[in-house]
Write an enzyme that holds these catalytic residues in place. Structure first.
Site, mmCIF file in Angstrom:
data_model
loop_
_atom_site.group_PDB
_atom_site.id
_atom_site.type_symbol
_atom_site.label_atom_id
_atom_site.label_comp_id
_atom_site.label_asym_id
_atom_site.label_seq_id
_atom_site.Cartn_x
_atom_site.Cartn_y
_atom_site.Cartn_z
ATOM 1 N N LYS A 174 -31.028 -13.766 95.755
ATOM 2 C CA LYS A 174 -31.108 -14.097 97.298
ATOM 3 C C LYS A 174 -29.990 -13.216 97.755
ATOM 4 O O LYS A 174 -28.831 -13.675 97.770
ATOM 5 C CB LYS A 174 -30.947 -15.524 97.337
ATOM 6 C CG LYS A 174 -31.648 -15.998 98.532
ATOM 7 C CD LYS A 174 -31.142 -15.430 99.889
ATOM 8 C CE LYS A 174 -29.885 -16.070 100.450
ATOM 9 N NZ LYS A 174 -29.393 -15.495 101.701
ATOM 10 N N GLY A 204 -33.651 -14.041 103.176
ATOM 11 C CA GLY A 204 -33.708 -14.898 104.046
ATOM 12 C C GLY A 204 -32.387 -15.738 104.179
ATOM 13 O O GLY A 204 -31.307 -15.337 103.780
ATOM 14 N N GLY A 206 -29.501 -18.485 104.298
ATOM 15 C CA GLY A 206 -28.970 -19.405 102.901
ATOM 16 C C GLY A 206 -29.342 -20.936 103.067
ATOM 17 O O GLY A 206 -29.918 -21.466 102.009
ATOM 18 N N GLU A 208 -32.118 -22.036 104.305
ATOM 19 C CA GLU A 208 -33.419 -22.115 104.150
ATOM 20 C C GLU A 208 -34.055 -21.599 102.614
ATOM 21 O O GLU A 208 -34.086 -22.305 101.967
ATOM 22 C CB GLU A 208 -34.119 -21.282 105.291
ATOM 23 C CG GLU A 208 -33.981 -21.857 106.565
ATOM 24 C CD GLU A 208 -34.874 -20.825 107.834
ATOM 25 O OE1 GLU A 208 -35.263 -19.881 107.458
ATOM 26 O OE2 GLU A 208 -34.486 -21.446 108.803
ATOM 27 N N GLY A 210 -32.333 -19.855 100.424
ATOM 28 C CA GLY A 210 -31.213 -20.030 99.541
ATOM 29 C C GLY A 210 -31.228 -21.423 98.878
ATOM 30 O O GLY A 210 -31.023 -21.786 97.730
ATOM 31 N N GLU A 248 -17.797 -17.061 92.159
ATOM 32 C CA GLU A 248 -16.955 -15.971 92.369
ATOM 33 C C GLU A 248 -16.812 -16.174 93.881
ATOM 34 O O GLU A 248 -17.705 -15.748 94.779
ATOM 35 C CB GLU A 248 -17.371 -14.618 91.788
ATOM 36 C CG GLU A 248 -17.510 -14.762 90.489
ATOM 37 C CD GLU A 248 -17.661 -13.221 90.036
ATOM 38 O OE1 GLU A 248 -17.749 -12.432 90.662
ATOM 39 O OE2 GLU A 248 -17.913 -13.236 88.679
ATOM 40 N N CYS A 284 -13.073 -9.605 98.464
ATOM 41 C CA CYS A 284 -12.612 -10.904 98.120
ATOM 42 C C CYS A 284 -11.247 -10.852 97.684
ATOM 43 O O CYS A 284 -10.632 -11.945 97.517
ATOM 44 C CB CYS A 284 -13.603 -11.495 96.786
ATOM 45 S SG CYS A 284 -13.974 -10.332 95.704
ATOM 46 N N GLU A 393 -8.277 -17.479 104.504
ATOM 47 C CA GLU A 393 -8.883 -15.914 104.016
ATOM 48 C C GLU A 393 -9.551 -15.530 105.513
ATOM 49 O O GLU A 393 -10.447 -16.008 105.999
ATOM 50 C CB GLU A 393 -10.075 -16.189 103.047
ATOM 51 C CG GLU A 393 -10.717 -14.888 102.765
ATOM 52 C CD GLU A 393 -11.902 -15.198 101.678
ATOM 53 O OE1 GLU A 393 -12.792 -15.990 102.021
ATOM 54 O OE2 GLU A 393 -12.092 -14.204 100.750
HETATM 55 P P1 NAD Z 1 -21.308 -17.084 102.213
HETATM 56 O O1 NAD Z 1 -20.957 -18.087 101.193
HETATM 57 O O2 NAD Z 1 -21.644 -17.732 103.757
HETATM 58 O O3 NAD Z 1 -22.834 -16.336 101.996
HETATM 59 C C1 NAD Z 1 -22.962 -15.894 100.564
HETATM 60 C C2 NAD Z 1 -24.643 -16.126 100.099
HETATM 61 O O4 NAD Z 1 -24.603 -17.463 100.084
HETATM 62 C C3 NAD Z 1 -25.364 -15.653 101.184
HETATM 63 O O5 NAD Z 1 -26.537 -14.770 100.469
HETATM 64 C C4 NAD Z 1 -25.811 -16.748 101.884
HETATM 65 O O6 NAD Z 1 -27.174 -16.666 102.323
HETATM 66 C C5 NAD Z 1 -25.848 -17.570 100.786
HETATM 67 N N1 NAD Z 1 -25.925 -19.093 101.046
HETATM 68 C C6 NAD Z 1 -25.430 -19.642 102.290
HETATM 69 N N2 NAD Z 1 -25.537 -21.092 102.282
HETATM 70 C C7 NAD Z 1 -26.291 -21.281 101.374
HETATM 71 C C8 NAD Z 1 -27.044 -22.482 100.840
HETATM 72 N N3 NAD Z 1 -27.058 -23.502 101.349
HETATM 73 N N4 NAD Z 1 -27.624 -22.556 99.587
HETATM 74 C C9 NAD Z 1 -27.996 -21.483 99.097
HETATM 75 N N5 NAD Z 1 -27.371 -20.117 99.466
HETATM 76 C C10 NAD Z 1 -26.546 -20.221 100.507
HETATM 77 O O7 NAD Z 1 -20.187 -15.927 102.031
HETATM 78 P P2 NAD Z 1 -20.208 -14.852 102.924
HETATM 79 O O8 NAD Z 1 -19.796 -14.872 104.326
HETATM 80 O O9 NAD Z 1 -21.566 -13.838 103.112
HETATM 81 O O10 NAD Z 1 -19.273 -13.743 102.158
HETATM 82 C C11 NAD Z 1 -18.020 -13.866 102.266
HETATM 83 C C12 NAD Z 1 -17.315 -14.701 101.283
HETATM 84 O O11 NAD Z 1 -17.779 -14.190 99.821
HETATM 85 C C13 NAD Z 1 -15.855 -14.542 101.238
HETATM 86 O O12 NAD Z 1 -15.313 -15.846 101.066
HETATM 87 C C14 NAD Z 1 -15.548 -13.603 100.072
HETATM 88 O O13 NAD Z 1 -14.066 -13.869 99.825
HETATM 89 C C15 NAD Z 1 -16.404 -14.137 99.201
HETATM 90 N N6 NAD Z 1 -16.666 -13.068 98.152
HETATM 91 C C16 NAD Z 1 -16.234 -13.123 96.847
HETATM 92 C C17 NAD Z 1 -16.415 -12.273 95.769
HETATM 93 C C18 NAD Z 1 -16.024 -12.628 94.562
HETATM 94 O O14 NAD Z 1 -16.402 -11.900 93.493
HETATM 95 N N7 NAD Z 1 -15.075 -13.524 94.269
HETATM 96 C C19 NAD Z 1 -16.992 -11.049 96.262
HETATM 97 C C20 NAD Z 1 -17.328 -10.730 97.409
HETATM 98 C C21 NAD Z 1 -17.280 -11.771 98.258
#
Ligand code: NAD
Length: 485
Positions: A174, A204, A206, A208, A210, A248, A284, A393
């Protein structure tokens, strides 16, 4: 305008509802592609396809699976330029990084996973007595859902899927709604390369598709790279089923410079390899807190300023560009909101702070990119690590420098964080290096380097930065057998 489809059971399909989402080029602010806005029906179809494919894929001799992974590696080689350009256009990560760093690394990563396939079936054995022995076997979980963010889809997808597939799982990916196109183009390229249903890609929102995926009873494990908040939501969604999860997450990584450091190397490690270039700080492990020992405070800040002054913002598809835009309007508002918070909190600005078209400086081509989401490299200083800009962050090209006197003080400031993803230590003192490796509460410590994440070494965090990692073994579980002869 290109329109993309999901990959489910080997077929390229629009969302069952027919709905789509716009994908915006963050350098221009203009819509350039449409992706499926999948929902529960698509999640259902993807889980059914992955479940149907699992028995044959997991039972395939390991070297057979390795052959398939090598074919994926070849796709990354043959389509490197195209995939790099698609990802750069979709999320603004500069071509210099997608083409020169990410794609060559992907071929290597998939080849390496293919080479490691036999490790997935290795176990331990113990002689319990003259006629009794115990042994363990490593088995795949079954259907694994991989949820990834928008900042490096190709790399993050590969780190998860190559290992999950090598271990014998089938996968549903996803991607993030802000940047799914490189994954959906990959779906087209891989549709005939892997057996149907072994890899499914469903785009799509998250909340929905996700959510429907992570709470589905037919899903055996979830691996999320994303924010701490999303990890909490997903944990609750999987709680009834006690679903295994790997997270992560975010970070507020300290990058600590001691007076005995090689300051040339440190200055590079604090800037271009850490927070300002590449993904415009949307990384990250960004070294967003720069801790500097007082005797080298002025000199280090001066060097950082000089390097940041050479960073070139602009068209991410131009190989001369060294920093791209922020990915989306939402993220842009968040980053610029922190610039206001920094000023209100009384942090001192050393350089930067311009955003929007102003950040481009009106150079050639600036008009074309005036609608993009630009923030220039920005550095603040403070002596108070409790400020919000030190604790939260920001996920943009905004760093804060904090002075310290002693090793104990540096360690205390570094560990005073809800996050624990990574840390950098710049010193020539071997004993100090080892002490910081031991005492920093982070999943990764880099000494005299920063942001190195070679495939083959696990990468993960502690505290609010998550738990687990994406190594091949993390996609297996152990079964214990005891045989009485
Ligand atoms: P996010 O958590 O908003 O989204 C990440 C993914 O989760 C997206 O695909 C989103 O659609 C999905 N998602 C959101 N809500 C969901 C739900 N209820 N159920 C299932 N899936 C859902 O994060 P973001 O804003 O897209 O990315 C930034 C974040 O990611 C930052 O905090 C960053 O530090 C972190 N990040 C961590 C790493 C690592 O390896 N540690 C690497 C890159 C980014």
């Amino acid at each position: 305008m290109s329109e993309y489809r999901n990959l489910i059971g080997g077929e390229l399909l629009a969302a069952a509802s027919g709905r789509t989402l716009d994908s915006v080029n963050p350098a221009t602010g203009r819509v350039w592609a449409r992706i499926p806005a999948s929902g529960p029906a698509d999640a259902e179809a993807a889980v059914a396809a992955a479940r149907a494919a699992f028995p044959a894929w997991s039972a395939m001799p390991a070297l057979g699976r390795a052959g398939h992974l090598r074919k994926v590696a070849r796709i990354f080689t043959e389509h490197a330029e195209e995939l790099a350009r698609v990802e750069t256009r979709d999320n603004g990560r500069i071509l210099r990084d997608t083409l020169k760093k990410d794609l060559p690394g992907m071929t290597y990563l998939w080849e390496l996973a293919a080479g490691q396939v036999l490790d997935a079936v290795k176990g331990d054995s113990v002689i319990l007595g003259p006629s009794s022995m115990g042994f363990t076997r490593r088995e795949p979980y079954g259907v694994v859902v991989c949820v990834i963010p928008w900042n490096s889809p190709i790399s993050t997808f590969s780190g998860k899927a190559a290992h999950a597939l090598a271990a014998g799982n089938t996968v549903i990916l996803k991607p993030a709604e802000q940047a799914s196109v490189s994954m959906l183009r990959l779906a087209e390229l891989l549709a005939d390369v892997l057996p149907p249903g072994v890899l499914n890609i469903v785009s799509g929102l998250g909340e929905e598709v996700g959510d429907a995926l992570v709470r589905h009873p037919g899903v055996d494990k979830v691996s999320l790279t994303g924010s701490t908040e999303t990890a909490r939501v997903i944990t609750r969604a999987g709680a009834d089923a006690l679903k295994p999860m790997t997270f992560e997450l975010g970070g507020k990584s300290p990058n600590i410079v001691f007076a005995d450091a090689d300051l040339d190397a440190a200055a590079q490690g604090l800037t271009v390899n850490s927070i300002f270039t590449g993904n415009a700080g949307q990384v990250c492990v960004a070294g967003s807190r720069i801790l500097i020992q007082r005797p080298v405070w002025d000199e280090t800040l001066e060097r950082v300023r000089a390097i940041a002054g050479h960073i070139r913002l602009g068209d991410p598809l131009d190989l001369a560009t060294t920093m791209g835009p922020i990915v989306s309007p939402g993220q842009y508002d968040r980053v610029t909101g922190y610039l206001e918070i920094a000023e209100k909190e009384g942090a001192e600005r050393v350089f930067g702070g311009r955003h929007g078209a102003d950040a481009l400086g009106g150079g050639p081509g600036a008009a074309e990119f005036a609608g993009g989401y630009w923030v220039e490299p920005t550095l603040y200083t403070t002596t108070d690590n409790s400020l919000r800009i030190c604790q939260e962050e920001i996920f943009g090209p905004v760093a804060v420098a904090i002075p310290f006197d002693t090793d104990d003080e540096a360690l205390a400031i570094a560990n005073d964080s809800r996050y624990g993803l990574a840390a950098g230590v710049w010193t020539r003192d071997l004993a100090r290096a080892h002490r910081f490796v031991r005492d920093l509460h982070t999943g990764n410590v880099w000494v005299n380097t920063f942001r190195q994440m070679p495939p083959g070494l696990p990468f993960g965090g502690v505290k609010d930065s998550g738990y687990g990692n994406d190594s091949l073994l993390s996609y297996t579980r152990e079964k214990t057998a005891i045989i009485q002869l």
